[in-house]
Design a protein around this motif. Structure first.
Motif, PDB file in Angstrom:
ATOM      1  N   GLN A 124     -32.964  10.072  15.178  1.00 46.40           N
ATOM      2  CA  GLN A 124     -32.563   8.705  15.217  1.00 46.40           C
ATOM      3  C   GLN A 124     -33.834   7.840  15.058  1.00 46.40           C
ATOM      4  N   LYS A 125     -34.791   7.960  16.074  1.00 42.40           N
ATOM      5  CA  LYS A 125     -35.821   7.407  16.061  1.00 42.40           C
ATOM      6  C   LYS A 125     -36.677   7.312  14.840  1.00 42.40           C
ATOM      7  N   TYR A 126     -36.772   8.477  14.337  1.00 40.58           N
ATOM      8  CA  TYR A 126     -37.418   8.874  12.989  1.00 40.58           C
ATOM      9  C   TYR A 126     -36.827   7.669  12.026  1.00 40.58           C
ATOM     10  N   PHE A 127     -35.596   7.614  11.872  1.00 44.45           N
ATOM     11  CA  PHE A 127     -34.957   6.840  10.744  1.00 44.45           C
ATOM     12  C   PHE A 127     -34.958   5.228  11.265  1.00 44.45           C
ATOM     13  N   GLN A 128     -34.915   5.066  12.362  1.00 50.19           N
ATOM     14  CA  GLN A 128     -35.323   3.793  12.738  1.00 50.19           C
ATOM     15  C   GLN A 128     -36.448   3.034  12.361  1.00 50.19           C
ATOM     16  N   GLU A 129     -37.459   4.048  12.364  1.00 50.33           N
ATOM     17  CA  GLU A 129     -38.929   3.592  12.141  1.00 50.33           C
ATOM     18  C   GLU A 129     -38.838   3.527  10.638  1.00 50.33           C
ATOM     19  N   LEU A 130     -38.235   4.253   9.873  1.00 50.48           N
ATOM     20  CA  LEU A 130     -38.067   4.044   8.329  1.00 50.48           C
ATOM     21  C   LEU A 130     -37.238   2.936   8.095  1.00 50.48           C
ATOM     22  N   GLY A 131     -36.512   2.318   8.903  1.00 51.73           N
ATOM     23  CA  GLY A 131     -35.702   1.340   8.525  1.00 51.73           C
ATOM     24  C   GLY A 131     -34.316   1.491   7.608  1.00 51.73           C
ATOM     25  N   ARG A 132     -33.979   2.781   7.809  1.00 49.95           N
ATOM     26  CA  ARG A 132     -32.900   2.962   7.061  1.00 49.95           C
ATOM     27  C   ARG A 132     -32.028   4.229   7.812  1.00 49.95           C
ATOM     28  N   ASP A 133     -30.577   4.488   7.506  1.00 47.93           N
ATOM     29  CA  ASP A 133     -30.270   5.634   7.843  1.00 47.93           C
ATOM     30  C   ASP A 133     -30.196   6.651   7.205  1.00 47.93           C
ATOM     31  N   PRO A 134     -30.255   8.029   7.588  1.00 48.32           N
ATOM     32  CA  PRO A 134     -30.278   9.233   6.720  1.00 48.32           C
ATOM     33  C   PRO A 134     -28.991   9.420   5.565  1.00 48.32           C
ATOM     34  N   THR A 135     -29.455   9.987   4.648  1.00 51.03           N
ATOM     35  CA  THR A 135     -28.318  10.653   3.932  1.00 51.03           C
ATOM     36  C   THR A 135     -27.895  11.697   4.739  1.00 51.03           C
ATOM     37  N   ASP A 136     -26.659  12.148   3.959  1.00 54.40           N
ATOM     38  CA  ASP A 136     -25.942  13.441   4.552  1.00 54.40           C
ATOM     39  C   ASP A 136     -26.769  14.645   4.476  1.00 54.40           C
ATOM     40  N   ILE A 137     -27.652  14.722   3.110  1.00 58.60           N
ATOM     41  CA  ILE A 137     -28.414  15.850   2.827  1.00 58.60           C
ATOM     42  C   ILE A 137     -29.820  15.880   3.704  1.00 58.60           C
ATOM     43  N   GLU A 138     -29.981  14.719   4.076  1.00 62.16           N
ATOM     44  CA  GLU A 138     -31.373  14.698   5.054  1.00 62.16           C
ATOM     45  C   GLU A 138     -31.114  15.136   6.332  1.00 62.16           C
ATOM     46  N   LEU A 139     -29.858  14.731   6.907  1.00 63.11           N
ATOM     47  CA  LEU A 139     -29.573  15.209   8.025  1.00 63.11           C
ATOM     48  C   LEU A 139     -29.189  16.547   8.214  1.00 63.11           C
ATOM     49  N   GLU A 140     -28.658  17.206   7.208  1.00 60.41           N
ATOM     50  CA  GLU A 140     -28.363  18.562   7.201  1.00 60.41           C
ATOM     51  C   GLU A 140     -29.448  19.325   7.106  1.00 60.41           C
ATOM     52  N   THR A 141     -30.826  18.896   6.293  1.00 58.17           N
ATOM     53  CA  THR A 141     -31.685  19.523   6.050  1.00 58.17           C
ATOM     54  C   THR A 141     -32.503  19.649   7.457  1.00 58.17           C
ATOM     55  N   VAL A 142     -32.691  18.773   8.303  1.00 65.24           N
ATOM     56  CA  VAL A 142     -33.078  18.606   9.523  1.00 65.24           C
ATOM     57  C   VAL A 142     -32.470  19.647  10.479  1.00 65.24           C
TER      58      VAL A 142
END
Length: 974
Positions: free
Chosen positions: A207-225
């Motif tokens: 959550q913090k990583y994407f907050q710093e990017l200023g966007r929500d993850p795509t489903d594929i990014e979340l699954e990859t992590v």
């Protein structure tokens, strides 16, 4: 398009063997005692064929006309539903669910095309006519025996499908997951419902990583992590920060695995200096050691527990297929030369009525697992040469399936390196929905709902596809057509490309992946664990030659993308960017797991032998021989091909009738050389109930002494660890794991035996709600498998365990101690307490060196290690394997017993002990070789057919070896 159905029956006069097997299994599982059943199997063929052509295919391709007959008609035709006899009143069809791999259908579709007209789709099915059961019995029969809801669908009555639809193309839709605004409860819910199985701290980090990017993850990014951070892929518990405490010490680990097992190996390698024989350890898909000037050998053992609990055949099938791909993906690609397997099951006689919801019966699990490993290894032409089977009621919810493979690797092909701008090339099988969430699912606890929720995590393998990939891969390797290779294991393309591109970066074009059927989303393509796939890093100028080579062998190779020096993982689909992650965050961003671990040793009560009746010792011996953990595993072993490739020297079964239990396997990997490798294993989960440290130490000692018993050099034995544990978030459970790891470190250092690879499988617990509404949990016992790979310079010096000649001397080497705790004698007599066997490493080194020297001096006719059942069982096994008797006296057995009772001398299971058969003329050489170790002659091999044992002038045993053998073979003589 017409949907044709081809029903195939046993020909007139031939037995319906499947029906007979189902009747027997239904009785075993107490489903039905008066079952009437007839069976057929068949094919659904969707094609623009006329009746004559489908009949031609049935006659010339689909049916064995000697033993089978067929009925061909359009699906749904009433004639296909007619029962073979009037006693049947129900018709059941079972077939793979849409999207589940169907290897027979796949190969049949290719064969149909060879007849000049392709079919659009093919699907297999099984057909059952049932009589004599009510609705409830029928449901139980179908659900418990005929079909597995994880992968199969059931159709009551005739097949009414209009067409075989596997998937439809869907419009592209980029999906994002609103994670930035979630509270902790929302993060936990997303992790569970999305089958991510990440901890709250990990979800907060994402959550913090994407907050710093200023966007929500795509489903594929979340699954990859989630795939990359899963327990299965990252070993985050063993490699985490742990504060450990027991009654004697407090320890803090920043990385427990590195500071125990890894550290031991590094220290051993440093001490060896220029004589270091380890090549690559703990960094490639398999551990690599030297063999000869031309080749190295590599070894890997994996677990496939959770999938095997849901679908035993498919889980075990892909377990062995997956571990075969590990050596294929080691260095520049090794040739697999032999397999190993170790299984842990609940007792097969478990009452079916006692099974919790969602649990398959152990007998069904056992048969499915064995056949899954058998079919894959045999079909690939790889011998299965070593293994073991253990039984304990606590494996009911989580059977354990360990699969291993050894590969032969050219010395100059032992390392790989991805180069900038190498093409990402996928080869082998196509991608489907099978295996999605396999890595994350394997990291979770099973529940009574896992079968329905996680069925997609089970893959179905196709050994023929993998054999084709193997053959062409080795040719491509020898032509130097790629720079690196790895297998698509847990996480599929996600982990394979992610790991290969970790140091550089990668750009992946997901629409390029060959699919089994339409309708897969870009995320499904990325995380599917569909089998038989490898990923290569290919220089662009070598792509045309590699593509042509794979095409010439009927194996697909496609460009999926490029390794680019950006430091990012970029995923696109039809030109749209669907995901982009920093490789550093992906591989190094996971927050360290910080856990407490506590070990409190259980109170050990002395095991008193006062008043033991010596007249019952014969009964005790027969009971131990017929206990499941000691009894013959011949029913399993004989299903495996252990001769293929022609290198097997010592087989799993030895002796005059090839049915005695070998201590270890010996294989010649290079057929024009007499040099061999030795494979063995050690494990005793019951010792862990006393102390996991002693359990682990005993497992290492057992694996090594099995190697040494056939002739391996104890100074060059490599070992592998496979930890299978329960829920390690509990400090007391994690404490037992740490204690076992400490033993691994200590034993490896003391014996100079490096660990070269390993794997862990945690959270092996099964939860369900009982009839009273209470949550119940079945946790496996802490289970550590140690696999050992030794070497022999000349296989002609190796020995087996069967007695060879009457008149030869019988020696015991090693010390018998007061260690009946956890022994099979105490188990059959329900006696608690006692000291569990421990390892004296100074003694072990002397005994191992002495046994090796004696075998090298050719003074040993037979050698057998003492393990389950102690001296009595070892003597019995050597006798009935050799077809000879023995006369021994216990008075001379070397021991450290305060009270040398017959029970302790016969049935104690102290470590580092052997029984050796020595010809009279070689006795002086043998005794000279053992001068630094405790040993004594206790008797001689006899021409009669009895095992005779005396002590203090009394005859304790006078047992016919044939009756002992019958007791040993009966329990699993299925």
């Amino acid at each position: 398009m017409t949907l044709w159905e081809v029903d195939i029956y046993p020909a007139s006069g031939h037995v319906d063997r499947l029906a007979a097997a189902i009747v027997g299994d239904a009785e075993d599982l107490q489903i039905a005692t008066h079952l009437e059943i007839a069976t057929a199997h068949g094919f659904l063929v969707q094609a623009d064929f006329d009746a004559d052509h489908i009949q031609l295919l049935a006659d010339q391709l689909l049916v064995d006309n000697v033993v089978e007959s067929a009925v061909v008609a359009q699906a749904g035709d009433a004639a296909l539903a007619e029962p073979p006899a009037p006693i049947y009143d129900r018709l059941i069809h079972v077939m793979p669910k849409p999207g589940v791999m169907d290897p027979v259908a796949q190969s049949t579709q290719g064969a149909i095309a060879d007849f000049g007209k392709p079919a659009e789709a093919v699907r297999t099915f099984r057909k059952y006519w049932i009589g004599g059961l009510d609705d409830q019995q029928t449901d139980r029969l179908v659900n418990k025996l005929l079909a597995n809801d994880s992968i199969e669908q059931v159709i009551q009555g005739p097949i009414q499908l209009e067409r075989l639809s596997f998937g439809k193309s869907q419009p592209f839709e980029l999906k994002t997951v609103g994670i930035r605004a979630l509270d902790d409860d929302g993060l936990a819910k997303l992790s569970k419902e999305g089958q991510l199985y990440l901890t709250l701290v990990e979800m907060q980090t994402i959550q913090k990583y994407f907050q710093e990017l200023g966007r929500d993850p795509t489903d594929i990014e979340l699954e990859t992590v989630a795939q990359t951070w899963s327990e299965h892929c990252s070993h985050k518990t063993l490699a985490g920060k742990i504060a450990y405490k027991d009654e004697k010490q407090e320890l803090r680990f920043d990385n427990m695995l590195k500071e125990t097992i890894f550290a031991a190996t590094q220290e051993i390698r440093k001490s060896l200096g220029d004589n270091d024989w380890c090549v690559s350890v703990f960094k490639d898909n398999a551990g690599v050691v030297t063999f000869n000037d031309e080749y190295n050998v590599c070894f890997k053992v994996e677990t496939h527990n959770h999938p095997s609990a849901l679908e035993p055949y498919g889980g075990a099938n892909t377990g062995i297929g997956g571990v075969i791909r590990d050596p294929m993906g080691t260095g520049m690609g090794a040739k697999p030369i032999c397999n190993t397997d170790v299984f842990c099951f609940a007792p097969p006689e478990t009452d079916p009525g006692s099974l919790p919801p969602g649990v398959l019966h152990p007998r069904r699990v056992m048969k499915g697992v064995v056949s899954g490993v058998r079919d894959y290894g045999n079909r690939m032409g790889i011998p299965t040469v070593n293994g073991a089977v253990y039984f304990d009621e606590r494996y009911l919810g989580n059977p354990l399936v360990y699969c291993g493979n050894v590969g032969l690797l050219p010395v100059d092909m032992s390392f790989k390196e991805v180069k900038p701008n190498d093409l990402i090339v996928a080869v082998g099988g196509r991608t489907g929905r099978d295996g999605i969430h396999g890595a994350t699912f394997s990291s979770a606890e099973l529940t009574s709902e896992s079968e329905s929720l996680s069925g997609g995590a089970v893959q179905i393998g196709n050994a023929i596809t993998e054999k084709m990939v193997l053959d062409v891969l080795l040719e491509a390797r020898d032509r130097n057509l790629y720079n690196a290779v790895t297998d698509c294991g847990a996480g599929g393309f996600s982990s394979a490309v992610g790991e290969m591109g970790e140091e550089l970066g990668a750009e992946v074009w997901l629409e390029k992946a060959p699919l089994k059927y339409e309708g897969l989303s870009y995320t499904e393509i990325w995380i599917s664990e569909a089998q038989e796939r490898m990923v290569l890093a290919v220089p662009e100028e070598k792509w045309p030659e590699l593509e042509a080579l794979f095409a010439s062998e009927g194996s697909e190779a496609v460009i999926l993308g490029k390794f680019v020096p950006t430091g990012n993982l970029k995923l696109t689909y039809n030109g749209e960017t669907v995901g982009e992650l920093d490789m550093r965050f992906l591989h190094d961003g996971r927050p360290p797991i910080v856990r407490d671990a506590v070990f409190t040793p259980p109170t050990v009560h002395p095991l008193s032998l006062t008043g033991e009746d010596q007249s019952s010792l014969g009964d005790d011996l027969r009971k131990i021989l017929s206990s499941l953990n000691v009894a013959s595993k011949e029913w399993i072993i004989r299903q495996y091909d252990h001769e293929v490739q022609g290198g097997s020297v010592i087989k799993p079964l030895v002796g005059v009738q090839n049915d005695g239990p070998s201590d270890a396997a010996v294989v010649r990997p290079v057929l024009n050389s007499r040099k061999g490798i030795v494979l063995s294993c050690g494990m005793n989960p019951h010792f862990g109930d006393f102390d996991p440290y002693d359990m682990a130490a005993s497992a290492i000692d057992e694996a090594m002494r099995n190697c040494v018993a056939v002739g391996a050099d104890p100074s060059k034995i490599a070992i592998l660890d496979n930890f299978c544990w329960g829920y390690t978030d509990r400090p007391e459970t994690l404490g037992t794991l740490v204690r076992a790891a400490l033993a691994c470190r200590d034993l490896a250092l003391a014996l100079g035996t490096p660990f070269i690879s390993g794997k862990d499988s945690l959270n092996n617990e099964f939860s369900y709600v009982d009839e009273e509404g209470n949550k119940q949990t079945i946790a496996i016992p802490p289970t550590l498998l140690i696999s050992a790979m030794g070497q022999v310079e000349d296989v002609s010096t190796c020995v087996t365990m069967d007695f060879k000649g009457a008149g030869n001397r019988v020696y015991v080497v090693g010390l018998t101690k007061d260690e009946l705790g956890g022994s099979h004698w105490s188990l059959i007599n329900k006696r608690a307490g006692g000291q569990v066997p421990q390892v004296d490493t100074d003694l072990s080194k002397k005994v191992f060196a002495g046994i090796h020297a004696a075998i090298q001096a050719k003074s040993v006719a037979a050698c057998h290690d003492l393990s389950e059942g102690g001296l009595a069982v070892a003597l019995a096994e050597m006798a009935f394997a050799g077809g000879l008797g023995a006369e021994v006296k216990l008075d001379n057995v070397p021991h450290a017993l305060s009270d040398p009772s017959a029970v302790a001398l016969l049935f104690g299971e102290s470590n580092t002990r052997f029984v050796c058969e020595v010809p009279e003329e070689d006795a002086a050489k043998f005794e000279a070789a053992l001068k630094d170790a405790p040993f004594a002659q206790i008797g001689q091999v006899a021409s009669h057919k009895e095992l005779v044992v005396q002590h203090d002038g009394q005859k304790l045993l006078d047992e016919p070896i044939e009756l002992l053998k019958q007791a040993w073979q009966a329990p699993l003589n299925w």
